[in-house]
Design a protein around this motif. Structure first.
Motif, short mmCIF file in Angstrom:
data_model
loop_
_atom_site.label_atom_id
_atom_site.label_comp_id
_atom_site.label_asym_id
_atom_site.label_seq_id
_atom_site.Cartn_x
_atom_site.Cartn_y
_atom_site.Cartn_z
N LEU A 196 9.03 -12.59 7.11
CA LEU A 196 8.00 -12.23 6.14
C LEU A 196 6.74 -13.02 6.47
O LEU A 196 6.81 -14.24 6.68
N VAL A 197 5.63 -12.28 6.53
CA VAL A 197 4.37 -12.95 6.85
C VAL A 197 3.31 -12.45 5.86
O VAL A 197 3.49 -11.40 5.24
N PRO A 198 2.18 -13.15 5.72
CA PRO A 198 1.12 -12.66 4.83
C PRO A 198 0.58 -11.32 5.32
O PRO A 198 0.39 -11.12 6.53
N LEU A 199 0.35 -10.41 4.35
CA LEU A 199 -0.13 -9.06 4.69
C LEU A 199 -1.44 -9.11 5.47
O LEU A 199 -1.60 -8.44 6.49
N ALA A 200 -2.38 -9.94 5.01
CA ALA A 200 -3.70 -10.00 5.65
C ALA A 200 -3.59 -10.46 7.11
O ALA A 200 -4.28 -9.96 8.00
N TRP A 201 -2.67 -11.41 7.35
CA TRP A 201 -2.48 -11.92 8.72
C TRP A 201 -2.00 -10.81 9.64
O TRP A 201 -2.52 -10.62 10.75
N LEU A 202 -1.03 -10.01 9.13
CA LEU A 202 -0.47 -8.95 9.99
C LEU A 202 -1.49 -7.82 10.18
O LEU A 202 -1.59 -7.25 11.28
N SER A 204 5.31 -3.56 -4.21
CA SER A 204 4.85 -4.46 -3.15
C SER A 204 4.33 -3.66 -1.95
O SER A 204 5.07 -2.87 -1.35
N ALA A 205 3.04 -3.85 -1.65
CA ALA A 205 2.45 -3.18 -0.49
C ALA A 205 2.86 -3.92 0.77
O ALA A 205 2.83 -5.16 0.80
N ARG A 206 3.26 -3.18 1.79
CA ARG A 206 3.76 -3.81 3.02
C ARG A 206 3.19 -3.17 4.28
O ARG A 206 2.94 -1.96 4.31
N ILE A 213 3.32 -9.00 3.70
CA ILE A 213 3.46 -8.84 2.24
C ILE A 213 2.46 -9.71 1.47
O ILE A 213 1.90 -10.65 2.02
N HIS A 214 2.29 -9.34 0.16
CA HIS A 214 1.66 -10.26 -0.78
C HIS A 214 2.82 -10.99 -1.43
O HIS A 214 3.67 -10.34 -2.07
#
Lengths: 225, 406
Positions: B198-204, B93-95, B116-117
Motif C-alpha cells: 500500500l502506497v500513497p495515491l498521490a505518489w503512485l 476508497s479511490a485506488r 490509496i488515501h
C-alpha cells in the motif's frame, strides 16, 4: 323399553389358524335399574359379553342394543361417544390413571365431556363423600389401598351418571372384607340412585348380592334367575 | 387436563425423560455452536477476501477487473454521489494500481502497488488491523509503504528501510521512485502477504504519470451477503464507461463457497437431527408401548382416538419445547463465548488460503439468527415427527385388545 338387549349374539375370535367361539347365539335383556351379575367359570364368555355391551367390541353376528340404539355396526368414534355418555366402567385391576390424583381420576370422564371445572369439582366432592373417600382427593392411586382405588374407580364410573355401569370382576383383586364393603356400596347406589349395574364374576359373594344372576357356560346361557 | 396429563406423563419416568431431554438439549446447543463457528469461519474467509483487499463492491472502468490494464483509468473527481451517498455504504476508497519490481539492496521481487488515501482505505479494508511491525500509512504520508510480511522477508526489509519501485508509466517512460517502509502486515493470505504494497495515491499517480486518475473505487457496505443486489441497484446510476461489480463477481469461487455453506449447513442439521430424532422416536415408542393398557382404559372411558393422538403429540411437543429453550440458551451462551473469546489455534495450525479467502487458525463464532432458528425449528419439527408414529399407534389401538395387554 329394555336398557340393554342382545339378540342372538355370537362372538368368534381368531386364535392362530383356529377360531374360538366365545359367545354363541346369546340373547339377553336387561332393564334400567337392575343389579345383575353374569356368572360363570373362566372362559364362559362373561367378559366378552361385558365388552359387547360396553361398546369395546362388536359381535360377529347378532345385534346389540343399548338405550334404544343399535350399536352393532357403529363406527369407532360413535362407540367412543356412547362409552363416554352412557357407560361407566369398573375394571378388575382398578385401572386408575397413575399420574392423576384420585379426584382427577374421578372427574376425567366429565372433563372429556367438556363439563366446566367447578361443576366437575362439585360432582366429585359429592361422590367422594357418598363413597367414603373424603380427604383422599389429592392422593395418587399408588398411595391408596386396593379397596380405596376401587371406590375411586366407582366414583369415576358414576361421575357422568351413565345409563349403565359395567364391572368386570370388580372384587377379584380385593380381600373378602373390602369386597363385602364394595358390594354393599354398589347395592346402595343401585337402590338409592337407581344406577344400573351389570357385573361379571365367579365370586359366590358377588353372586349372593345380585338381584339377578345370569349363568353362562361355554358362551351359552345356562340359567337366568 | 389433557395438557396436565401430557406434562405428568413426561415426568412419570424421570430418568428416561432427563436422558432424552439432555440428548435433545446437547444436540441443539452443539448445533447452534457448530453453525456459529462455521459461520465465523465463513465470515473470516469472506472478510479476508473482501475486507483486506477487494471491498464488497468495486466501481471501475468496464473490463478493468478482467485485465487490470493500466490505461483503463477514470478521473478521481468524477461525480458519483448518486451511487456513493447511499445509506448501505459504510466507506469508499479511490485506488490506483500498478505492477512492477520492488528492490532493496541486492534483493528484488515483483509486487502489486495499491495507491490509496489512508483515511479512506481504513473505512473499506482492515489491513491496518493486521500490522505486525511499524505503522499504517499516515494521511499526509509522502512515500511511505505498507507491505506484506512475505514480501518484506524476501526483500529483507523492516520499518524505516528504503525501497526502489520500478514500473512502466502511462506515458511510456520508466517510472521509478523511492519508498520508505512504514509498516508490515500479515493477513495469513499468502497472495497478499507475498506481493501487496500500500502506497500513497498521490505518489503512485506521480510515478505512473496519471495525475488525478484512479483505477477503481472500493466500497464497503453494511450488507456484504447482499452485495450482488446492491450492485444491481446502483448500476443504473453509473456513467456508461464504468461498471460496478460485487465481490461474488470478482471472486466466483468464494461465491460458490458461500452458496455451498447453506447446503453444508442443512446436511449437518439433517444428519444430527436424524440421530436425535431416532433417539426421541425410541423413547416415545417405549413410553407408548408401556402404556398400552392405559390407552385402552382411556379409550374405554370415552377418549377418542384423535384425543389420544393429541395427548401423545402434546407430550413430544412439550419435551421439544423444553429442550428447545435450554438448548437455545446453552447454544447461544457457548456461541457468545466463542464470539467474544474464541480459541486460538495459531500455535498448531497455519492459515489456509482457499477460494480467494483465508481460513484463519482460530475457532471463532458469529451469532446469526438463522443459526439459532434453524436448529430450534428443526428440533421442534423432529420431536413432532418422532412423536407422530407412536401417537398414531396409540390412537389406532382397539380398547378391548389394549386393556388385555400386560
Amino acid at each position: 323399553m329394555a336398557l340393554i338387549e342382545l339378540q342372538s349374539v355370537t362372538k368368534i375370535y381368531p386364535l392362530g389358524n383356529q377360531e374360538v367361539v366365545a359367545v354363541k347365539d346369546f340373547s339377553l335383556t336387561i332393564d334400567a335399574g337392575e343389579f345383575c351379575v353374569l356368572a360363570g367359570p373362566s372362559g364362559s364368555g362373561k367378559t366378552t359379553l361385558l365388552n359387547l355391551i360396553g361398546c369395546l367390541d362388536q359381535p360377529t353376528s347378532g345385534d346389540v342394543w343399548l338405550d334404544g340404539q343399535n350399536i352393532t355396526q357403529a363406527e369407532q368414534k360413535t362407540l367412543a361417544d356412547i362409552r363416554l355418555n352412557k357407560i361407566g366402567f369398573i375394571f378388575q385391576s382398578y385401572n386408575l390413571i397413575p399420574v392423576l390424583t384420585a379426584a382427577e381420576n374421578a372427574e376425567f370422564t366429565l372433563m372429556l365431556m367438556g363439563i366446566e371445572k367447578n361443576q366437575r369439582r362439585n360432582r366429585v366432592r359429592q361422590l367422594f363423600a357418598e363413597l367414603g373417600l373424603g380427604g383422599l382427593e389429592n392422593r395418587k392411586p399408588s398411595d391408596l389401598s386396593g379397596g380405596q382405588q376401587q371406590r375411586v374407580a366407582i366414583a369415576r364410573a358414576m361421575a357422568a351418571q351413565p345409563a349403565v355401569i359395567l364391572a368386570d370382576e370388580p372384587t377379584a383383586s380385593l380381600d373378602s372384607q373390602a369386597s363385602e364393603e364394595l358390594l354393599e356400596l354398589m347395592k346402595r347406589l343401585n337402590e338409592e340412585q337407581g344406577a344400573t349395574f351389570v357385573f361379571s364374576s365367579h365370586d359366590p359373594l358377588v353372586i349372593s348380592h345380585a338381584k339377578r344372576v345370569v349363568r353362562l357356560l361355554d358362551g351359552r346361557l345356562v340359567s337366568d334367575q | 387436563m389433557l395438557y396436565q396429563l401430557a406434562l405428568r406423563n413426561i415426568w412419570r419416568n424421570r430418568r428416561r425423560t432427563l436422558l432424552t431431554l439432555s440428548a435433545m438439549i446437547v444436540s441443539s446447543a452443539l448445533l447452534i455452536l457448530a453453525l456459529g463457528v462455521f459461520s465465523g469461519m465463513l465470515r473470516d474467509m469472506l472478510a479476508s477476501a473482501t475486507e483486506q483487499y477487494y471491498g464488497h463492491l468495486v466501481i471501475s472502468s468496464k473490463g478493468y477487473q478482467d485485465d487490470r490494464d493500466m490505461f483503463r483509468h477514470f478521473p478521481a473527481d468524477l461525480s458519483l454521489d448518486a451511487v456513493l451517498a447511499q445509506d448501505a455504504i459504510l466507506g469508499t476508497s479511490a485506488r490506483l494500481r500498478s505492477f512492477g519490481l520492488l528492490s532493496h539492496q541486492q534483493n528484488s521481487s515483483p509486487a502489486e502497488l495499491l495507491g490509496i488515501h489512508a483515511a479512506q482505505e481504513k473505512l473499506v479494508t482492515s489491513l491496518q488491523e493486521a500490522l505486525v511491525a511499524g505503522e499504517y500509512l499516515a494521511d499526509n504520508d509522502h512515500n511511505g509503504a505498507v507491505l506484506g510480511s512475505g514480501l518484506a522477508r524476501r526483500l529483507n526489509v523492516g520499518p524505516g528501510d528504503e525501497l526502489v519501485f520500478v514500473t512502466q508509466a502511462a506515458d511510456g517512460s520508466i517510472g521509478n521512485d523511492l519508498l520508505r517502509v512504514a509498516g508490515i502486515f500479515s493477513t495469513g493470505d499468502h497472495g497478499h502477504d507475498n506481493s501487496l504494497v500500500l502506497v500513497p495515491l498521490a505518489w503512485l499517480q506521480s510515478v505512473l504519470v496519471l495525475p488525478g486518475q484512479i483505477h477503481e473505487i472500493a466500497i464497503r457496505t453494511d450488507q456484504p451477503l447482499n452485495a450482488a443486489a446492491l450492485a444491481q441497484r446502483y448500476k443504473s446510476n453509473l456513467p456508461d464507461s464504468l461498471e460496478i461489480l460485487d465481490w461474488g463477481q470478482m471472486l466466483p469461487e468464494m461465491r460458490e463457497v458461500v452458496a455451498s455453506y447453506d447446503v453444508s449447513r442443512m446436511i449437518i442439521v439433517t444428519i444430527l437431527y436424524i440421530a436425535t430424532g431416532l433417539g426421541i422416536l425410541n423413547t416415545f415408542f417405549m413410553s407408548v408401548m408401556e402404556r398400552t393398557r392405559e390407552f385402552g382404559v382411556l379409550m374405554a372411558l370415552g377418549m377418542k382416538p384423535a384425543q389420544v393422538r393429541s395427548m401423545v403429540l402434546l407430550e413430544t411437543f412439550l419435551m421439544g419445547t423444553l429442550a428447545l429453550i435450554f438448548g437455545v440458551i446453552i447454544g447461544v451462551a457457548l456461541s457468545l463465548y466463542m464470539a467474544l473469546v474464541g480459541i486460538d489455534l495459531s500455535g498448531t495450525l497455519t492459515p489456509i488460503t482457499y477460494a480467494g479467502g483465508t481460513i484463519l487458525p482460530r475457532l471463532h463464532a458469529v451469532i446469526e439468527t438463522s443459526n439459532i432458528i434453524i436448529p430450534a425449528g428443526c428440533l421442534l419439527l423432529i420431536s413432532l415427527l418422532a412423536g407422530f408414529l407412536p401417537a398414531n399407534r396409540a390412537a389406532r389401538m382397539q380398547p378391548v385388545v389394549a386393556i388385555r395387554e400386560e
